[in-house]
Write an enzyme that holds these catalytic residues in place. Structure first.
Site: not given
Lengths: 323, 323
Positions: A60, A129
């Protein structure tokens, strides 16, 4: 007006902007060959090719950091962080690099960067998540943060984000891609930093955005059957935050509930409530309530998870408390 | 690119100017006129001067927080550097950046980045921009030995090879990350070996105190990259004569080590080379030193007499305007 899904609206915005401007390109995990984890970029790779639809490593910092560099070099990248939970590993770029560069270098640099990501819970993905940490990102001046609650706004806001010369974090909801709504024909944008009354009412102001907007609209509909008229204001952008329509509505109804999916502490609701008290204290006829997620890391078990997430019934209960 | 006498004199001028500007900056810091951190480049002048002398105008340069020297090499004036250190409106970043944040898009110099290693993925992104747009430029990314132990490094370097980006990675190994010696922080002492793991060709220049050696090595690497071979990784050995930042008691190294290195002062080495090779006379170099003295003095006066940014400009540049 055509009725399309949130997924289609976001996909159309990307497609149209890429057709219009060669400098716009997509980079992220599985955006190309796979077609996007949520199928938003399905068909893009075949049409636009690998130069403009770039699959990245699972890295990322490289995605957002690389996006910043490409933006500095004159492109208009749309980077994608698969879920907002992974944004934490790119945190430095989102909050400490992109939003600082224009001001810190005295106006020399511009970072026309979009960071698309999906947040939210309710899909039994467990604590790491399922988060809605929007407020964290909205804390930083220099960054724009938007989070649409309807397909029409999603399309218009994403186009505005791509055309903006500033970094914009575009937060979608992972459980809302099938939500349908009417979308205007042709090319249009929705301005960033402008709230909107999504439903008019006179008894109470319900302030929300994204998934919270869905809950609020459903609650408003049920309340109507009981003779309670709720006005629903959609923030749409968390930074810049447009309190205008919220305050205007509150001055009319004198009662408010703020609905968000994230945790209440230091949250979007905290900000909105504070601003209402600071700017319209005299208009309050009852303490303002917040509806938000319970203060726990979200559990996997479906019943536990749902009990932690805000529900339509919670919004209805809160409205009744402030009336 | 063979250097003519005037080119040599210009490089000598830049090295002496960096030295004098920083010596004056250290004094101004002691006088309390410079706030925050001040990381001096003294001792490492041959590195940035050699690197920048080898670039073409299209080559971007980006570096870490020890950035005054590179800024001067890239064309930012001593006035703009010193005014920035004093936080003045006339500083290169209009008093918003300070010592660690100086950049000039006009000079293809992209800063000045203060989060260790974070600018590496950004460098890959800029190189992606040039590759995408079909530009000839190489992105020259400078960083310290300490930056090669953080995750950003690995994500940025990996991406450069995955996409075969025109990046010249340059590790300025000054042997300490703050006060921690390389062998106490890095799994390998020869930093360039890390490039092996990414399939990137690499080498080490053991003598980074000689500007001509740096220049020649960098020119070679730039040619290699410009020929379409993808990234290259170069480690340059150097030494900073001063502490990590002002006020560093330097308990991590003994005086003898510093004295030993000072014998290899890059300015002294270049001076001897120019005179011994009969490229310039001692009188030529004296003249340059005198001119630099005057330029530095004028720059200090300029900085001290420049206005602070007006308080009503506080919100300038937080967001870029227009599209």
């Amino acid at each position: 007006m055509a009725e399309i899904t949130m997924r289609q609206a976001i996909s159309d915005a990307l497609w149209e902007e890429m057709e219009k401007d060669e400098r716009v390109f997509i980079m992220g995990q599985e955006v190309g060959v796979w077609g996007g984890t949520y199928a938003v970029t399905k068909g893009f790779y075949d049409h636009f090719g690998e130069k403009r639809v770039r699959d990245t490593p699972i890295a990322e910092s490289a995605i957002v950091g690389g996006g910043i560099g490409a933006a500095l070099a004159g492109l208009r990248p749309v980077t994608e962080i698969m879920t907002i939970n992974f944004a934490f590993v790119a945190m430095d770029y989102i909050v400490n690099e992109a939003p600082k560069m224009h001001t810190m270098f005295g106006g020399h640099m511009r970072v026309p960067l979009v960071i698309r990501t999906a947040g939210g819970g309710g899909r039994q993905l467990g604590a790491t998540h399922s988060q809605t940490p929007d407020a964290i990102f909205a804390h930083f001046p220099g960054l724009k943060v938007v989070s649409p609650g309807t397909p029409a706004d999603a399309k218009g806001l994403l186009k505005a984000a791509i055309r903006d010369d500033n970094p914009v974090l575009f937060i979608e909801h992972a459980a809302m891609y099938q939500v349908r709504g009417e979308v205007p024909e042709g090319d249009y944008t929705v301005p960033i930093g402008v709230s909107k009354v999504q439903r008019e009412g006179s008894d109470v102001t319900v302030v929300s955005y994204c998934r919270g907007l869905q809950l609020s609209m459903q609650a408003a509909q049920q309340l109507e059957a009981e003779g309670i008229s709720a006005e629903v204001v959609d923030l749409r952008s968390l930074r810049p935050l447009d309190m205008g329509p919220v305050i205007e509505s509150f001055k009319k109804t004198n009662r408010a509930v703020v609905v968000e999916e994230g945790w209440p502490s230091y949250g979007v609701g905290s900000e909105v409530v504070t601003r209402l008290y600071e700017e319209a204290f005299d208009y309050a006829d009852a303490p303002i309530k917040r509806v938000a997620q319970k203060e726990v890391p979200l559990p996997y078990n479906q019943a536990l998870e749902q009990s932690a997430l805000p529900q339509v019934a919670d919004v209805i209960a809160a409205v009744k408390e402030v009336l | 690119m063979t250097l003519k006498k005037k080119d040599h004199l210009e490089l000598y001028r830049q090295m002496v100017l960096i030295r004098r500007v920083e010596e004056r900056a250290a004094e101004l810091y002691q006088e309390g006129k410079i706030g925050g951190f001040l990381h001096l480049y003294i001792g490492q002048e041959a590195v940035s001067t050699g690197i920048v002398s080898a670039r073409i105008a299209e080559d971007r340069v980006i570096t870490a927080y020890r950035d005054h020297g590179v800024a001067i090499n890239c064309g930012i004036s001593a006035k703009q550097v010193l005014a920035e250190l004093l936080g003045k409106e006339t500083g290169i970043s209009k008093g918003r950046g300070g010592s660690m944040h100086m950049a000039s898009v006009e000079n293809n110099y992209w800063g000045g980045h203060a989060i260790v290693g974070a600018h590496l993925p950004i460098a890959s992104g800029m190189a992606l921009g040039d590759q995408y747009l079909g530009n000839q430029g190489v992105t020259i990314c400078m960083f310290g030995d300490g930056a090669t132990n953080i995750g950003f490094f690995h994500e940025g370097v990996n991406l450069s090879k995955v996409w075969n980006l025109p990046v010249l990675w340059i590790c300025e190994n000054n042997q300490y990350g703050m006060g921690t010696a390389v062998d106490r922080a890095s799994a390998v002492e020869e930093i360039h070996i890390k490039a092996e793991g990414y399939g990137i060709p690499h080498s080490r220049l053991d003598d980074g105190m000689d500007v001509m050696k740096v220049r020649s090595k960098v020119a070679e690497a730039l040619d290699f990259i410009r020929a379409g071979n993808g990234p290259y990784f170069l480690e340059i050995m150097t030494y900073r004569f001063e502490g990590h930042s002002m006020g560093d008691p330097q308990r991590y190294r003994d005086k003898e080590e510093v004295t030993q290195w000072e014998k290899t002062d890059p300015i002294g080495i270049y001076h001897r080379y120019l005179v011994d090779e009969k490229i310039a006379s001692k009188a030529d170099l004296d003249k340059i030193e005198a001119a630099v003295e005057t330029e530095t003095q004028e720059a200090v006066e300029f900085a001290e007499s420049s206005p602070d940014p007006a308080l009503d400009t506080l919100f300038d540049f937080v967001y870029a305007e227009g599209n």
